[in-house]
Design an enzyme around this catalytic site. Structure first.
Site, mmCIF file in Angstrom:
data_model
loop_
_atom_site.group_PDB
_atom_site.id
_atom_site.type_symbol
_atom_site.label_atom_id
_atom_site.label_comp_id
_atom_site.label_asym_id
_atom_site.label_seq_id
_atom_site.Cartn_x
_atom_site.Cartn_y
_atom_site.Cartn_z
ATOM 1 N N ARG A 1 -8.719 14.679 1.498
ATOM 2 C CA ARG A 1 -7.519 15.270 2.104
ATOM 3 C C ARG A 1 -6.355 15.304 1.119
ATOM 4 N NH1 ARG A 1 -9.452 12.494 6.270
ATOM 5 N NH2 ARG A 1 -7.970 10.768 6.118
ATOM 6 N N GLY B 1 -2.358 8.275 -8.932
ATOM 7 C CA GLY B 1 -2.978 6.957 -8.904
ATOM 8 C C GLY B 1 -2.688 6.201 -7.630
ATOM 9 N N HIS C 1 -10.399 1.943 -1.030
ATOM 10 C CA HIS C 1 -10.633 1.583 0.368
ATOM 11 C C HIS C 1 -11.400 0.268 0.373
ATOM 12 C CE1 HIS C 1 -10.535 3.548 4.557
ATOM 13 N NE2 HIS C 1 -9.324 3.525 4.058
ATOM 14 N N SER D 1 -3.914 -1.210 -5.495
ATOM 15 C CA SER D 1 -4.495 -2.039 -4.435
ATOM 16 C C SER D 1 -4.363 -3.494 -4.852
ATOM 17 C CB SER D 1 -5.970 -1.673 -4.226
ATOM 18 O OG SER D 1 -6.562 -2.556 -3.293
ATOM 19 N N HIS E 1 0.819 -1.204 0.000
ATOM 20 C CA HIS E 1 0.000 0.000 0.000
ATOM 21 C C HIS E 1 0.860 1.263 0.000
ATOM 22 C CE1 HIS E 1 -4.071 1.571 0.435
ATOM 23 N NE2 HIS E 1 -3.575 2.510 1.206
#
Length: 719
Positions: free
Chosen positions: A112, A530, A91, A533, A45
């Protein structure tokens, strides 16, 4: 006796070889804090260790690109001293475990990333993949994710203007929640993350640190299993009202000259933000953990450094600006603490209760983190492994109208009103086009300009041929942006794949990136940001292990005058209907084949990138000249589905002058559009299809088509 046992190392997601690298980097055994920091910084990640060498091949520059990959978000010049700033993030794992909070904090995190750079967010988008609707957990997951996205975005005051939602059994045990935010900033007020200036204060702002989200980055880098539900405490909890305050406080401080660097605390929290800032500034960093604002009693440095509590930022300020900055954040009722300073040591040093609890050289944590060129099958060997059945013969439809009714009602094409009615798409009053069109369109406040935004990917194509699927995902965003009259400028991406340690999965990654890169080069459409995941597979369900390869693309384009914007809706009775790009012939991997015949067979359609560019530029030229009254790209379901969507949007039917074969009606050949003109207008190079008018499409009444289109979500959610 050492507290760092092989079991502790394994629990932190590090291989034996990686642990040896830690020993070499430190010249000694790490303590638990240091091990935790290596663990999260070397997770997929944060480190992109399995994909980085392939990501470097992507085109990332153009005259209008101000900042490409490597910062919090990508930045492009949109003229008049303004920039668009945008990024897409995943997510996935948190949203499967705790769908509301997982999706909500996904939105919060991507917001954010964008306002960290000085932009006011103007639009949210999403790309969602769910399993089979009849899976026992799926309705709960869909309800939770949609409510989480809507709840967070609506409270923050940023409109959610569109996206895509698909269903497939491959996502039964591992859904995908990809969120995208677009913001607008002044080009002379863009903020970066490089910590510079020896002795400059490092400041923590936002919410307090709690124990939520610890090892969230590591969880996002691991397979799912039966115990995944036990990881619920590692799902972060978001507070959109605090985020709204944080946006306003940051933008207020950004209007001064106080900020040297700024970074949000996302994956791996305080660890990742401080390491990235120091690394980008070629500096060192020292933090006093006793000064970190904590929400819970007795938090350890390990917990503080790895917490992924939401709504937090890290800043480097100019000396002497602390009091002014603190006054702004206190006014907005947010925490503010000077927790450290910039050094020139090249190390990350942490102090706690008078002792040094961490001292790590920054190089091994970031630039010299592990990098893997993992084995990947060739495209030919991958196709042999995937073993997709050849298309063979597809019987001619005996009733195109009946097939159309079934197709327009399937979960992938069903009306999404149930979803987008939960999103406030009009907050800010600048949304010109939202869910249901080809691209969302948002006016740039106080100007005649507008941004067009589209998210696209067709995972079934990517499974059959990841190279063509990667090309097609980029091309479809390009097509959707052209279809509203905007010039496509750049993309962000969210690359969702399964376990990269399997050569067939690595082949999907490599080939999809090759296809994406070729499309971006041919279309002059660079990648500016980008997210990757990986390990999106589950041992916990009977729905298959690995997800389909899903390189979700978010495209952004610019319209200089939003008055020329087109929509998909049929406008006037008597308008002429035209086909741009030729008749449909390709039924391989089509939605028709899957929904009507229960087959996922054949080759993915190929994209001729020269034709894609030519057709898109031609359509934009006609739109700019005011010649087109409606435009819709042809994608899932082919020509008849596109015509039906235009008819339903305009509440007008159409009559066709041509006889349709099954392939012409439902084929998914690429680079095609349906457009309408005033009666009597002639479009050179386009094929006349028919005329707007009446109350039917393909012999089916609009009322029946509308009922079929709206039934799925209504009946599923009420049932």
């Amino acid at each position: 006796m050492s507290q760092i046992t092989p079991d502790v190392v394994a629990a932190h997601g590090l291989s034996e070889e990686e642990y040896q690298r830690v020993l070499h980097a430190l010249g000694r055994e790490p303590n638990l804090v240091e091990l935790g920091i290596f663990s999260v910084m070397w997770s997929e990640h944060c480190s992109y260790k399995s994909s980085r060498i392939h990501l470097k091949k992507l085109p990332t520059s153009a005259p209008w690109v101000i900042c490409g990959p490597g910062e919090n978000a990508g930045v492009i010049d949109i003229g008049d001293g303004q920039a668009a700033i945008f990024k897409m993030e995943s997510h996935n794992h948190p949203s499967y475990i705790e769908p509301y909070q997982g999706a909500a904090t996904g939105v919060g995190g991507i917001l954010r990333d964008v306002f960290t750079m000085g932009a006011r967010p103007v639009a949210n988008m999403n790309a969602l993949r769910f399993g089979r609707p009849d899976h026992p957990k799926m309705k709960h997951l869909v309800q939770g994710v949609v409510a989480g996205i809507g709840g967070y975005g609506n409270c923050v005051g940023v409109p959610t203007v569109g996206g895509e939602t698909n269903f497939h059994k491959a996502y039964d045990g591992n859904i995908l929640v990809n969120a995208m935010t677009v913001g607008v900033a002044d080009t002379d007020k863009i903020f970066y993350s490089a910590a510079t200036g020896l002795g400059n204060p490092i400041v923590y702002v936002g919410s307090k640190t709690g124990r939520d989200g610890i090892h969230g980055a590591t969880m996002a880098s691991a397979d799912f299993d039966e115990k995944s539900d036990e990881k619920r405490p590692t799902v972060q909890v978001g507070d959109p009202f605090t985020e709204k305050l944080l946006i306003e406080a940051c933008l207020e401080l950004m209007a001064t000259d106080a900020i040297v660097a700024i970074q949000d605390m996302g994956a791996a929290g305080l660890t990742s933000s401080s390491v990235e800032m120091a690394t980008n500034g070629k500096a060192g960093i020292i933090l006093d953990m006793d000064k970190v604002p904590c929400r819970e009693e007795g938090m350890t440095p390990y917990e503080m450094m790895l917490s992924e509590s939401q709504e937090r930022m890290l800043m480097v300020l100019k000396p002497g600006k602390e009091a002014m900055a603190e006054a702004i954040f206190r006014k907005w009722e947010l925490d503010f603490a000077v927790i450290g300073e910039v050094t020139d040591t090249g190390h990350m040093v942490l102090k706690f209760q008078g002792e040094t609890v961490c001292d790590i050289p920054l190089g091994p944590l970031a630039e010299d983190a592990p990098l893997y060129d993992r084995p990947a099958l060739s495209l030919a060997d991958y196709k042999a492994w995937a073993n997709v059945a050849p298309l063979g013969t597809v019987p001619e439809s005996t009733d195109l109208g009946a097939d159309l009714v079934k197709l327009i009602g399937c979960p992938d094409l069903a009306n999404r009103r149930w979803i987008f009615e939960q999103y406030d798409s009009q907050v800010g009053a600048d949304t010109l086009q939202k869910s249901g069109g080809d691209a969302a369109v948002v006016r740039i406040h106080g100007t005649s300009k507008a941004l067009a935004i589209s998210t696209d990917c067709t995972p079934r194509y990517c499974y059959a041929d990841p190279y063509e699927g990667g090309k097609q995902a980029v091309a479809e965003t390009w097509r959707n942006i052209c279809a509203v009259g905007a010039r496509p400028l750049a993309i962000t991406n969210c690359l969702n794949f399964a376990n990269p340690q399997r050569p067939e999965i690595m082949a999907q990654i490599v080939q999809a990136l090759n296809g994406m890169g070729d499309a971006c080069r041919a279309l002059d459409y660079p990648i500016v940001s980008g997210n990757v995941s990986l390990y999106n597979e589950s041992k916990a369900t009977g729905g298959g292990s690995a997800i389909l390869p899903t390189p979700a693309i978010g495209g952004v384009g610019l319209m200089l005058d939003h008055e020329v914007m087109t929509t998909v809706a049929f406008k006037d009775e008597g308008d002429a209907i035209w086909l741009v790009g030729g008749e449909g012939t390709h039924l391989g991997q089509s939605l028709y084949l899957r929904e009507i015949h229960g087959r996922e067979d054949g080759d993915a359609p190929s994209v001729d990138l020269a034709v894609e560019r030519r057709n898109g530029e031609q359509v934009r030229e006609w739109i700019a000249a005011g010649r087109l009254s409606a435009v819709h790209d042809i994608s899932d379901g082919g020509l008849l589905v596109a015509l039906t969507e235009m008819a339903l949007a305009g509440n007008k039917g159409c009559t066709l002058d041509i006889a349709l074969t099954t392939a012409a009606a439902f084929g998914e050949d690429q680079s095609r559009y349906v457009v309408t003109t005033r009666a009597g207008e002639v479009l050179e190079g386009a094929t006349r299809l028919g005329t707007v008018g009446g109350s039917q499409v393909a012999g089916v009444e609009l009322a029946a088509l509308r009922e079929a289109n709206e039934a799925f979500f209504r009946d599923w959610m009420e049932g």
